[in-house]
Each structure stands twice: as structure tokens, then as C-alpha cells.
Design an enzyme around this catalytic site. Structure first.
Site, short mmCIF file in Angstrom:
data_model
loop_
_atom_site.label_atom_id
_atom_site.label_comp_id
_atom_site.label_asym_id
_atom_site.label_seq_id
_atom_site.Cartn_x
_atom_site.Cartn_y
_atom_site.Cartn_z
N MET A 38 -5.02 -23.82 -1.46
CA MET A 38 -3.60 -24.02 -1.64
C MET A 38 -2.85 -23.81 -0.33
O MET A 38 -3.39 -23.24 0.62
CB MET A 38 -3.06 -23.08 -2.71
CG MET A 38 -3.64 -23.34 -4.09
SD MET A 38 -3.27 -24.99 -4.67
CE MET A 38 -4.44 -25.11 -6.01
N CYS A 39 -1.62 -24.20 -0.32
CA CYS A 39 -0.80 -24.18 0.89
C CYS A 39 0.21 -23.04 0.84
O CYS A 39 0.24 -22.23 -0.08
CB CYS A 39 -0.07 -25.51 1.04
SG CYS A 39 -1.14 -26.96 0.87
#
Length: 369
Positions: free
Chosen positions: A1-2
Site C-alpha cells: 500500500m501507499c
């Protein structure tokens, strides 16, 4: 994920005071993410991007700088951030879930004066992608340059905005499209993603290896208003983490990198929204409730519940963090205040306008129908 960061202020700020200098800046989060538990891929090193609005005489479109170089290793980011100021900034560090390592897949994404970022994933994406693409108008379909579910979600947002009677390519004037218009298009985007997911054939959706739950932490702006979401398509799971902080001044005190949000009055001259707090002053940060929108309009923070089949009106309802953890995320940071009920005071934080469930339900009904 970011990881992503939003800054909206009455005054311009040097990008480096947000991106580089704080103890837990988004640059630091690219290699030392405290709320990322994915030991297989512990870094957000698959590129980064910064978007910001400049002097109106240069046009209403934002300037965007992206790179596939890890943020911690990009000297040009340091040079740019130390000499650039803006009153509305998006920043994003990427850890790939969909799409290859390329500039076209780095956030923020741009269309006219609109910017878009995403932290999360669209559930069952390999089955959703074709249906989503087929639902788009030609110009939004052909406008997609990369291969991420995030950019396709942006195309869906643009299509939803157009269906709502607002041309994303038009110039809406100094006031922008308006926060209500952006929020309704955002809700339609989430609704349509959920509809596509439900159409996955049962023989695939019941496959234990296919996860159809979506983590949809979106952020969009037209240069005036900002709308963010913290959302998961589940009744039992927590969404990926999201926080905000508001006050009158963002200052460094004491040792290098020790920033804090000052509050000299009840005003919100500065609003920050972040996947992870930029400082370790936990009382500076408020957790955005799961399955909610956060809107910044004229420096006012408004939180609305997203009323759909995954919504629970009980503020004490407990959700599992297992899904977020499995994606390398923790749902909430320990010690952060919770924005849960209408009028609830925040410890050390400016109190946002939080609409009651029934009031928001009436307003959102026009979108849900």
C-alpha cells in the site's frame, strides 16, 4: 500500500516543511512507515509524486512532479521542495499493488484542474477492470495512461462527475466545482466500484484466493475544495489508516524535525490530511472514522458518514484490523484522537463539523438512489 499527504492552508508553505523536514515526513514514510506491517515489502519505494497549485496567472492547472526513483534517493525532490511554495499540496509515495513501475503509474493523477490520489486497492481487480472500463465515456477511457486500479478509479470519478452534469474539462471558475459536487461524484465512484465487484461470477468470488474487499482511501481536489475518503467495502473490517490535523501554524520547535501544529484560536488556517501522522505529537492528530468522507472547504473540515450496506451507525461498533494488517497496514495509530460523534471535542485538535448520521443520510440519499 501507499502513503499520501494533503496540505490546504490560507497561506503558502514551503514544500520541504511537509515533505522533507518533519520527523515522520512522507519522505521518511517511504522507507520507515510505522503503520505499514508488510514485512514482505516494507518500503514505499516504487516511485513518488508531488502536485501543487501555483500562481493563478500561470493557469488553474496544478504542477505535478513524479519519479520512479525512491523518494529517499531523489536529489531533485530535495531541490524542488526547498524552493517551492503552495497553499494546496498533494504528495504520495507508492508501493505497487497494480501496475508496473513507471511515471504513468505514479500519483497524483491529473485532469484539467483536478488532482487525484489513492491509498488501497480495488477488490477483485482483474475481474472488475473490464466492467469498469466498459462503463466509461470514450474520453475518460482513452485518457488512462497507466495500468493502476487507482488511475482507472480516477477515470470512473471523472465519468461520474460528467454524469452529474459537470464537465471535468471545463473551467468552473475561481470557486471550483464546489465541495458538494466533488463529494457526490466521489460517493458515486465508490458505489459503482462496489457494483462492479458484486458482478464478479460466483465461481470466482467464492474462491478463497480472490478477495473482493476494497480499501478506498481517495483524495481529490479542484484547487479550491478537497474531498478525502477512508473506506472499506466490509461490515466487519477497518479501513486503512487516515488522520487529519488542523490549527493556525505549522512550526518547528526544539530539535531539528520536531514540528507541531499550533492552535492560537479555534481557526483552521492549516489543515493536514495524512495516511500517517507527520509528527509523534499524537494529540495533534485525529483519526478519520472508517467509511467516512472528509471535506475541506474554506478551511472548514467536515466529516460525513458514507451510508451504504457497509455503514454502521453505532459509534462504539468494533471492526477488525485483520484485513488492513494483511495488506501491510494498521487501521489506527495508538494515542490518536477519534472523530466519532457529532460535536465531539478533540483533545488538542480543532473540532470539525461532523454531521449526524440521520442528517447526512438525508443529504446522501440523493446520491445513493
Amino acid at each position: 500500500m501507499c502513503r499520501f499527504l494533503v496540505y490546504k492552508g490560507k497561506s503558502e508553505i514551503l514544500l520541504s516543511k511537509l515533505i522533507l523536514e518533519p520527523q515522520h515526513s512522507i519522505l521518511t514514510q517511504s522507507y520507515d512507515s510505522r503503520l505499514r506491517l508488510d514485512t514482505r515489502r516494507p518500503h514505499n519505494g516504487d516511485g513518488f509524486g508531488v502536485g501543487y497549485y501555483t500562481c493563478p496567472t500561470l493557469g488553474p492547472e496544478p504542477c505535478i512532479f513524479t519519479s520512479t526513483i525512491p523518494a529517499w534517493n531523489c536529489i531533485n525532490l530535495e531541490r524542488l521542495a526547498s524552493k517551492t511554495t503552495s497553499s494546496l499540496i498533494f504528495a504520495h509515495v507508492r508501493a505497487t499493488t497494480e501496475g508496473s513501475l513507471s511515471d504513468n503509474n505514479c500519483h497524483p493523477f491529473l485532469r484539467g484542474r483536478l488532482m487525484w490520489m489513492h491509498n488501497g486497492n480495488v477488490g477483485g481487480w482483474k475481474f472488475v477492470k473490464r466492467r469498469l472500463a466498459e462503463s466509461l465515456g470514450d474520453q475518460w477511457f482513452m485518457g488512462v495512461q497507466g495500468g493502476t486500479d487507482s488511475e482507472w478509479a480516477f477515470a470512473l470519478f471523472l465519468d461520474s462527475l460528467e454524469r452529474g452534469g459537470h464537465d471535468p474539462n471545463s473551467d468552473p471558475g475561481e470557486a471550483g466545482f464546489g465541495h458538494t459536487v466533488l463529494r457526490k461524484a466521489m460517493l458515486q465512484t465508490i458505489k459503482r466500484i462496489n457494483q462492479f465487484t458484486k458482478k464478479i461470477p460466483e465461481q470466482y468470488s467464492e474462491d478463497g484466493e480472490l478477495d473482493t474487499r476494497s480499501l478506498l482511501n481517495f483524495a481529490v481536489t479542484d484547487g479550491q475544495s478537497v474531498v478525502c475518503t477512508r473506506y472499506v467495502s466490509s461490515t466487519t473490517d477497518e479501513a486503512a489508516s487516515l488522520y487529519f490535523s488542523s490549527g493556525t501554524n505549522w512550526v518547528q520547535e526544539g530539535p531539528k524535525g520536531n514540528y507541531k501544529m499550533e492552535r492560537r484560536d479555534k481557526g483552521a488556517d492549516i489543515v493536514l490530511v495524512a495516511s500517517e501522522p507527520l509528527t509523534f505529537e499524537r494529540d495533534n492528530w485525529v483519526t478519520v472514522p472508517t467509511n467516512s468522507t472528509l471535506t475541506i472547504h474554506k478551511q472548514t473540515v467536515m466529516i460525513h458518514p458514507i451510508i451504504d450496506e457497509y455503514y454502521n451507525p453505532n459509534p462504539s461498533y468494533s471492526r477488525s484490523s485483520g484485513f488492513a494488517v494483511s495488506k501491510g497496514l494498521v487501521s489506527n495509530a495508538p494515542g490518536a484522537a477519534q472523530a466519532l460523534t457529532p460535536g465531539m471535542g478533540m483533545s488538542g485538535a480543532a473540532t470539525p463539523e461532523i454531521k449526524g448520521a440521520r442528517e447526512a443520510e438525508v443529504e446522501d440519499a440523493r446520491v445513493a438512489v
